[in-house]
Write a protein that holds these residues in place. Structure first.
Motif: not given
Length: 479
Positions: A351, A312-313, A349, A219-222, A339
């Motif tokens: 950000t 969520n950084d 979620e 996945q693209r998310k960290e 989204n």
């Protein structure tokens, strides 16, 4: 005319009924009244044990409660034990924040109840590192040296072992105090709840870590732990911390102290110009405590929202203040709800929305804490509050300002680890001070709404009865 404790008899006869009852109840035990020596009539001063005629009701009530207050010292070791455990929990929460900030939380890929030693030689380190490479975080990063792995491993290992140490620091004294019969029976349910919270915290922590170990590395998310599970983990830690602090304060401030504070406030309320003025003053004092409780609830909500910022950084985005962007007070992404499905997930979620929520909650909390102090400083309210409450409220407002400054600095400087850790520790200090402020006004529970007017009526009704009671004591003394 006969003097009593340096005062003329008519002045003593005008004492409040509260002082009258105290003297009457103690006079039966008085050696002076039992011996009834007529030669003492010529003297102008009573012995110390009879000078409550010349003292305020608060003084006589405090002396009558001295034996119960001294017995409360037996629970002071319990209070220090619980407050010390709370300090350890605060330290662990701060270390946990550093563990997250250094992205160390997923370095240990298994969990054992009893814990384990860290790798002790190169072969063991290589085996541990090889195991770590099999999980999503490393597979997404694909670049880490063994020394870098050792750094994050030690943070996570230290965080876990600190939790086990706190378990011993709580459990061993608990067994000792219970075996010695030092724990009041009414305290066992709360101590049992604390034990359950501490034991559950380790399980919640591993449940949180597993969410990061099971993510898709493509996945693209960290790769990071679930923000929902992180919020649950942090929320349980703060709940445990709050219960430890509140219970410790309960033991340091027994009911007798609240009764004395209530008696002092009653005396001051009776000095008001009218029953209506007295009642209004009591309502204003009670409003201060209600505002403190509301501030604590809002602070708890802000702390949980901070967990979602961390999960969520979100602290690494929109690093402007007071605006979220150079040319926009609110980032456009706040309103992009397409989204996430269902839509409510945006609150936790998205950000931009998560960070905006935390900003608004933090400023609202600081504002409400400030309003609490303003309400306390209005009119005669400040003079009605105990010195402990004044100190606690002032310190709370100062810490709220410092916490806001730490949060803004952390955001503007892109979340440096020392500042971010200080910001998380600051939330614990603020929660402690706010709990102290509210707890110091616990005596108001003994003065329900309408009690001020009732006090005035009782004073008027008992004035004649009180005068008669004092007259009987005086007559008995002159026989």
């Amino acid at each position: 005319m006969l003097r009593l404790g340096g005062l003329m008899a008519p002045v003593a006869l005008r004492r409040s009924v509260q002082s009258t009852i105290c003297v009457a109840s103690r006079s039966s035990r008085s050696p002076l009244l039992q011996q009834k020596p007529r030669r003492h009539i010529a003297t102008t001063t009573l012995p110390p044990e009879h000078q409550s005629f010349a003292r305020s009701p608060s003084t006589s009530s405090s002396s009558s409660c001295s034996s119960s207050a001294s017995s409360s010292t037996n629970v002071r070791p319990l209070a220090y034990w619980l407050l010390g455990t709370g300090a350890l929990v605060a330290g662990m929460v701060t270390v946990g924040g550093i563990t997250r900030l250094t992205k160390s939380g997923l370095s240990m890929t298994d969990w054992r109840l009893q814990g384990s030693l860290p790798p002790l030689n190169d072969a063991e380190w290589l085996a541990e590192f090889t195991r770590y490479k099999q999980f999503p975080e490393y597979q997404q990063r694909q670049s880490m040296t063994l020394d870098e792995f050792k750094f994050i491993f030690y943070w996570e290992w230290g965080h876990r072992m600190m939790g086990r140490f706190i378990g011993l620091a709580y459990g061993v004294p608990l067994v000792y105090f219970a075996a010695r019969g030092r724990i009041p029976r009414s305290l066992y349910p709360r101590l049992g709840a604390l034990f359950a919270l501490g034991g559950g915290q380790g399980l919640i922590g591993w449940w949180m870590v597993k969410s990061g170990l099971e993510m898709d590395p493509q996945q693209r998310k960290e790769i990071r732990v679930s923000p929902y599970r992180l919020a649950a983990h942090l929320g349980m830690a703060f709940t445990t911390f709050s219960l430890l602090i509140w219970t410790g304060l309960d033991l340091l401030h027994p009911p007798e102290k609240a009764s004395r504070a209530a008696a002092v406030l009653q005396e001051r309320l009776l000095a008001a110009a009218s029953p209506q003025a007295s009642q209004q003053l009591l309502q204003r004092v009670s409003r201060v405590r209600n505002l403190g409780i509301a501030s604590a609830a809002l602070l708890a909500t802000t702390i949980v929202s901070g967990a979602f910022v961390a999960g969520n950084d979100a602290g690494h985005a929109y690093n402007e203040f007071p605006k979220m962007m150079p040319h926009a007070w609110i980032a456009p992404e706040v309103f992009e709800w397409s989204n996430f499905e269902p839509k409510w997930r945006n609150i936790f979620e998205n950000t931009a929305l998560v960070q905006l929520d935390h900003r608004l909650l933090a400023l609202s909390t600081a504002g409400l804490i400030g309003a609490t102090l303003v309400a306390a400083r209005r009119g005669q309210v400040w003079s009605m509050l105990p010195s402990e409450t004044k100190t606690a409220l002032t310190a709370t407002v100062g810490m709220a300002g410092a916490q806001v400054a730490l949060g803004i600095s952390t955001l503007l400087l892109y979340v440096p680890v020392p500042l971010a850790a200080a910001h998380q520790a600051g939330s614990l200090v603020l929660l402690t001070l706010l709990s102290w402020s509210v707890h110091s006004m616990k005596f108001l529970k003994k003065l329900p709404a309408g009690s001020a007017q009732q006090l005035w009526k009782q004073q008027q009704q008992q004035q004649q009865g009180g005068t008669a009671a004092v007259g009987k004591v005086v007559a008995e003394m002159v026989k």
